[in-house]
Enzyme design. Structure first.
Site, PDB file in Angstrom:
ATOM      1  N   LYS A 113      -3.060 -22.776 -12.345  1.00 14.83           N
ATOM      2  CA  LYS A 113      -1.656 -22.188 -12.838  1.00 14.83           C
ATOM      3  C   LYS A 113      -1.448 -20.797 -12.206  1.00 14.83           C
ATOM      4  O   LYS A 113      -0.261 -20.378 -12.224  1.00 14.83           O
ATOM      5  CB  LYS A 113      -1.927 -21.879 -14.420  1.00 14.83           C
ATOM      6  N   LYS A 196      -1.825 -35.720 -13.514  1.00 11.85           N
ATOM      7  CA  LYS A 196      -1.892 -35.846 -14.922  1.00 11.85           C
ATOM      8  C   LYS A 196      -0.352 -35.911 -15.332  1.00 11.85           C
ATOM      9  O   LYS A 196       0.426 -35.123 -14.646  1.00 11.85           O
ATOM     10  CB  LYS A 196      -2.498 -34.768 -15.312  1.00 11.85           C
ATOM     11  N   LYS A 199       4.162 -31.737 -18.877  1.00 13.51           N
ATOM     12  CA  LYS A 199       5.618 -31.171 -19.318  1.00 13.51           C
ATOM     13  C   LYS A 199       5.951 -30.549 -18.069  1.00 13.51           C
ATOM     14  O   LYS A 199       7.306 -30.335 -18.061  1.00 13.51           O
ATOM     15  CB  LYS A 199       5.749 -30.813 -20.650  1.00 13.51           C
TER      16      LYS A 199
END
Ligand code: TYM
Length: 334
Positions: A113, A196, A199
């Site tokens: 991230k 994966k 969203k």
């Protein structure tokens, strides 16, 4: 009774991955009745990357509607948003002082991230797993149902509990067990079986959103990447076929079967035959949930009332545990 805790971030909508990897299993644990179940919308975690305030409020309420539509019953489970129980942030601070920089630096989610520019990531994003440990340990929760991607964070939660107990010479926080079970603990992108389902993927075709309508679901599944071979009759035949395996896992997750049971039924079929079965099943399971979510969203004050009630119940458990923690640590007036 032993206690289950788990959380979902109210950042963007829910995906099929969240549903199969987490929410559906939260419902199963609620219905099993063997544990007290506590489920949380982790809004403080969501703001580790900037969120538009109006959208965050909406996403939190929508997530609450999603929980209820999926089968979480506020009479059976405690359902609330994290920031409404300040004990999470308070215990989180204590754990910031227990966890080590090196532990955080090893977290793959942090590395993913924060990306290349770690200097510019928020301090909250770095400390994220310590707050997650606080979420769980503020309830002395022993079991935490999550998808595969949260495994490393749960190991850190165990390390925090062990180090706290050791540093203060107490046997206070339990060492939590991750519960990563079933066929769909890692739902993959429909476009790339090595990624994966998420969203945050820029391609909407890579995921099924809980709010997708029947036509959209059917279209995404029809276009899902596969390989030219048909379906095997045993799980062994899915090795090195990540896209094929993913679709079978999704079918198993939605139908509540094992992969072997699914393959006993559909082994030998081509994907052109299997995909319509899968989209019918997905629409069957998801459409009632999204319809109910939309209905619940019409009465926002009812959602807010449920959340406020849940926060009260949560605090009844967390406040005494925080107080005891403060005493152990040496805070005057705790
Ligand atoms: P979050 O919000 O990213 O995801 C919520 C839950 O959904 C699971 N999940 C998946 N499972 C299978 N396949 C997928 N593609 C998939 N994508 C998401 C996640 O594993 C998770 O269980 N850090 C957590 C939130 C959290 C939490 C906690 C969880 C905060 N405090 C305490 C448990 C206990 C997170 O970001 O989940």
């Amino acid at each position: 009774t032993p206690r289950v805790f788990s959380g979902i971030q109210p950042s963007g909508g829910l995906t099929l991955g969240n549903y199969l990897g987490a929410m559906k299993r939260f419902v199963d644990m609620q219905e099993a009745g063997t544990h007290e179940t506590v489920y949380c919308m982790v809004d403080l975690h969501a703001i580790t990357v900037w969120q538009d305030p109006e959208k965050l409020r909406r996403a939190t309420r929508e997530l609450c509607a999603g929980f209820i539509a999926a089968g979480i019953d506020p009479k059976k489970s405690i359902l609330f948003n994290q920031s409404a129980a300040p004990e999470h942030a308070q215990l989180g601070w204590i754990f910031n002082c227990v966890a080590r920089m090196g532990w955080m630096q090893r977290m793959t989610q942090w590395k993913d991230k924060a990306g290349k520019n770690q200097q510019n990531a928020s301090l909250g994003l770095f400390a994220y797993p310590a707050l997650m440990a606080a979420d769980i340990l503020a309830y002395h929760a022993t079991h935490v149902p999550v998808g595969e991607d949260q495994k490393q964070h749960l190991e850190l939660t165990r390390d925090v509990a062990i180090k706290f107990n050791h540093d203060y010479g107490v046997d206070f926080f339990p060492v939590t067990e991750p519960v990563i079970e079933g066929a769909a603990t890692r739902v993959m992108s429909l476009r790339d079986g090595s990624k994966k389902m998420s969203k945050s993927d820029p391609s909407d075709a890579s995921r099924i959103n809980m709010t997708d309508d029947a036509d959209t679901i059917a279209k995404k599944i029809r276009k899902a990447k596969t390989d030219p071979e048909g379906l095997p009759s045993e799980a062994k035949g899915l090795e090195d076929r990540p896209e094929a395996r993913n679709l079978v896992n999704i079918y198993a997750g939605l139908s509540g079967q094992t992969v072997d049971q699914v393959l006993a039924e559909v082994g030998g079929k081509q994907f052109s035959e299997f995909k319509p079965l899968l989209s019918d099943l997905a629409v069957d399971k998801l459409a009632p949930i999204s319809t109910e979510m939309a209905r619940l969203m019409e009465d926002q004050s009812e959602i807010d009332r449920i959340l406020a009630h849940g926060a009260g119940q949560a605090r009844e458990i967390a406040a005494p545990i925080l107080k005891k923690t403060y005493e152990i640590v040496g805070m005057v007036g705790a």
